[in-house]
Design a protein around this motif. Structure first.
Motif, PDB file in Angstrom:
ATOM      1  N   ASP A 152       0.855  -1.184   0.000  1.00 63.51           N
ATOM      2  CA  ASP A 152       0.000   0.000   0.000  1.00 63.51           C
ATOM      3  C   ASP A 152       0.897   1.243   0.000  1.00 63.51           C
ATOM      4  O   ASP A 152       1.508   1.574   1.006  1.00 63.51           O
ATOM      5  N   PHE A 153       0.998   1.880  -1.151  1.00 60.50           N
ATOM      6  CA  PHE A 153       1.859   3.057  -1.257  1.00 60.50           C
ATOM      7  C   PHE A 153       1.084   4.336  -0.972  1.00 60.50           C
ATOM      8  O   PHE A 153      -0.004   4.530  -1.502  1.00 60.50           O
ATOM      9  N   ILE A 154       1.669   5.203  -0.183  1.00 58.20           N
ATOM     10  CA  ILE A 154       1.020   6.490   0.086  1.00 58.20           C
ATOM     11  C   ILE A 154       1.506   7.548  -0.906  1.00 58.20           C
ATOM     12  O   ILE A 154       0.814   8.506  -1.201  1.00 58.20           O
ATOM     13  N   VAL A 155       2.734   7.355  -1.416  1.00 57.88           N
ATOM     14  CA  VAL A 155       3.244   8.254  -2.460  1.00 57.88           C
ATOM     15  C   VAL A 155       3.714   7.396  -3.629  1.00 57.88           C
ATOM     16  O   VAL A 155       4.470   6.438  -3.436  1.00 57.88           O
ATOM     17  N   GLU A 156       3.229   7.728  -4.827  1.00 55.51           N
ATOM     18  CA  GLU A 156       3.703   7.048  -6.039  1.00 55.51           C
ATOM     19  C   GLU A 156       4.131   8.108  -7.039  1.00 55.51           C
ATOM     20  O   GLU A 156       3.307   8.897  -7.499  1.00 55.51           O
ATOM     21  N   VAL A 172       6.517   5.246  -1.850  1.00 52.54           N
ATOM     22  CA  VAL A 172       6.700   5.222  -0.397  1.00 52.54           C
ATOM     23  C   VAL A 172       5.574   4.403   0.225  1.00 52.54           C
ATOM     24  O   VAL A 172       4.409   4.789   0.142  1.00 52.54           O
ATOM     25  N   PRO A 173       5.911   3.247   0.836  1.00 55.69           N
ATOM     26  CA  PRO A 173       4.877   2.454   1.499  1.00 55.69           C
ATOM     27  C   PRO A 173       4.330   3.192   2.728  1.00 55.69           C
ATOM     28  O   PRO A 173       5.070   3.915   3.386  1.00 55.69           O
ATOM     29  N   ARG A 174       3.069   2.981   2.997  1.00 60.32           N
ATOM     30  CA  ARG A 174       2.436   3.608   4.150  1.00 60.32           C
ATOM     31  C   ARG A 174       3.158   3.207   5.446  1.00 60.32           C
ATOM     32  O   ARG A 174       3.526   2.045   5.605  1.00 60.32           O
ATOM     33  N   GLY A 175       3.359   4.187   6.311  1.00 63.81           N
ATOM     34  CA  GLY A 175       3.939   3.896   7.625  1.00 63.81           C
ATOM     35  C   GLY A 175       5.455   3.953   7.682  1.00 63.81           C
ATOM     36  O   GLY A 175       6.036   3.760   8.746  1.00 63.81           O
ATOM     37  N   GLU A 176       6.093   4.216   6.539  1.00 62.24           N
ATOM     38  CA  GLU A 176       7.564   4.261   6.536  1.00 62.24           C
ATOM     39  C   GLU A 176       8.114   5.615   6.960  1.00 62.24           C
ATOM     40  O   GLU A 176       7.439   6.637   6.824  1.00 62.24           O
ATOM     41  N   VAL A 227      -0.747  10.938  -4.380  1.00 68.25           N
ATOM     42  CA  VAL A 227      -0.501  11.055  -2.946  1.00 68.25           C
ATOM     43  C   VAL A 227      -1.748  10.614  -2.193  1.00 68.25           C
ATOM     44  O   VAL A 227      -2.820  11.203  -2.365  1.00 68.25           O
ATOM     45  N   ASP A 228      -1.589   9.565  -1.403  1.00 64.85           N
ATOM     46  CA  ASP A 228      -2.699   9.036  -0.608  1.00 64.85           C
ATOM     47  C   ASP A 228      -3.940   8.816  -1.495  1.00 64.85           C
ATOM     48  O   ASP A 228      -5.048   9.215  -1.144  1.00 64.85           O
ATOM     49  N   GLY A 229      -3.706   8.235  -2.649  1.00 62.92           N
ATOM     50  CA  GLY A 229      -4.798   7.904  -3.576  1.00 62.92           C
ATOM     51  C   GLY A 229      -5.270   9.048  -4.459  1.00 62.92           C
ATOM     52  O   GLY A 229      -6.124   8.862  -5.318  1.00 62.92           O
ATOM     53  N   GLU A 230      -4.705  10.228  -4.264  1.00 68.20           N
ATOM     54  CA  GLU A 230      -5.162  11.429  -4.963  1.00 68.20           C
ATOM     55  C   GLU A 230      -4.159  11.810  -6.052  1.00 68.20           C
ATOM     56  O   GLU A 230      -3.028  12.178  -5.738  1.00 68.20           O
TER      57      GLU A 230
END
Ligand SMILES: Nc1ncnc2c1ncn2[C@@H]1O[C@H](COP(=O)(O)OP(=O)(O)O)[C@@H](O)[C@H]1O
Ligand SMILES: [Mg+2]
Length: 304
Positions: A3-7, A28-32, A64-67
């Protein structure tokens, strides 16, 4: 699937004919705790400004966060990101409370929710002054922590910190990293840039940037191993050495990097210290650090 929060895919940012960011891709994976390293002018802040919805990309895609970053929809990204810019973002001539009111207003946080968040965040940084203190009167370490609070007031999932520890004392730097770890433990993703290599060891993964390009990406341990697969030694000359001697020593090594009074050295035959070196140096086996990786990758032979 991760689950990436930043792609970020193929990101380019051009100012006139100059490319500040060239074809950069990372996730960037979530929580890193994700570290962004590079010398001045490497393109860190420019990349960050795109991720925060403040600067459009010349080319490439950013989610960013799906957006997705789309013209006219920057506000949706801004709502998802807590951003602390290179210069702490606070108004010096306003009080702490007024600064937070302003941040809350920008992010449309109000009423009981705002009060509660503020209380929780003040508790987190152990703020022990009154909100009526002028920001200009705060020590730089506290200023930095209040700036962090301001960037968290809308409870973003992603916290982007651009050189948050530049210009504060070592004790404040350490306290700030404790806060970063606390936030990560609560599930926030931290995207942080720093000049300090010892700090970068705190990151789960790091990116090294040079002249707008990514030159390495991985965990600190992986980068250390990958850059220096053979054992590294730290050599201290037993007496003064001439330039001629140093040149001769360097020629016999895979790596011979000056490091204050010491040299960080890798010999061609794994683990074997040639007798000539034992004669002229005190030799000690060491693990490579991120600083070694950075010097090797970013400066390479230019350090000579
Ligand atoms: N608005 C701008 N206009 C022109 N050049 C810029 C602008 N912003 C940044 N740059 C240039 O882009 C390069 C990367 O800058 P920056 O992203 O701030 O690097 P870093 O944060 O890694 O120090 C630098 O050479 C800088 O001078
Ligand atoms: Mg910068």
């Amino acid at each position: 699937m991760t689950d990436f929060i930043v792609e970020v895919q193929g990101l380019c940012v051009q100012f006139g004919s100059f490319f500040a960011v060239k074809d950069v891709s990372f996730c960037v994976p979530r929580g890193e705790i994700f570290g962004f390293l590079g010398a001045n002018g490497a393109g860190k802040t420019t990349t960050i400004r795109v991720i925060c919805g403040l600067l459009p990309a010349t080319k490439g895609s950013v989610i960013v966060d799906g957006e997705p970053f789309l013209p006219g929809r920057e506000d949706r990204i801004k709502a998802k990101v807590g951003y602390m810019s290179q210069r702490f973002t606070l108004y010096e001539d306003l009080t702490v409370g007024e600064n937070l009111d302003f941040a809350a207003m920008l992010h449309q946080v109000s009423g009981a929710l705002y009060k509660q968040r503020k209380e929780d965040l003040f508790a987190m940084i152990q703020f022990n002054r009154t909100e009526r203190t002028m920001v200009a009167d705060l020590p730089s370490g506290t200023k930095q922590q209040v700036a962090l609070v301001a960037s968290l007031i809308h409870d973003p999932n992603l916290v982007v910190l651009d050189e948050p520890t530049a210009g504060v004392s070592p004790v404040s730097r350490q306290k700030f990293w404790e806060l970063i770890h606390q936030l990560a433990a609560k599930g926030k993703t931290i995207f942080v840039t720093t000049h300090y290599m010892d700090e970068a060891e705190n990151c789960n993964r790091i990116v090294l940037m040079r002249s707008g390009e990514i030159i390495a990406l991985g965990t600190p341990k992986d980068l250390e191993k990958e850059t220096f697969p053979k054992p590294m030694f730290r050599l201290l000359p037993k007496s003064d050495l001439s330039t001629e001697q140093l040149k001769n020593f360097k020629e016999q090594c895979e790596l011979f990097m000056p490091y204050g009074r010491y040299f960080h050295v890798i010999f061609p035959k794994e683990g074997l210290v040639p007798p000539l070196f034992q004669e002229h140096f005190s030799v000690e086996s060491i693990a490579p650090s991120l600083e070694d990786v950075f010097i090797q990758k970013v400066e390479g032979d230019r350090s000579w």
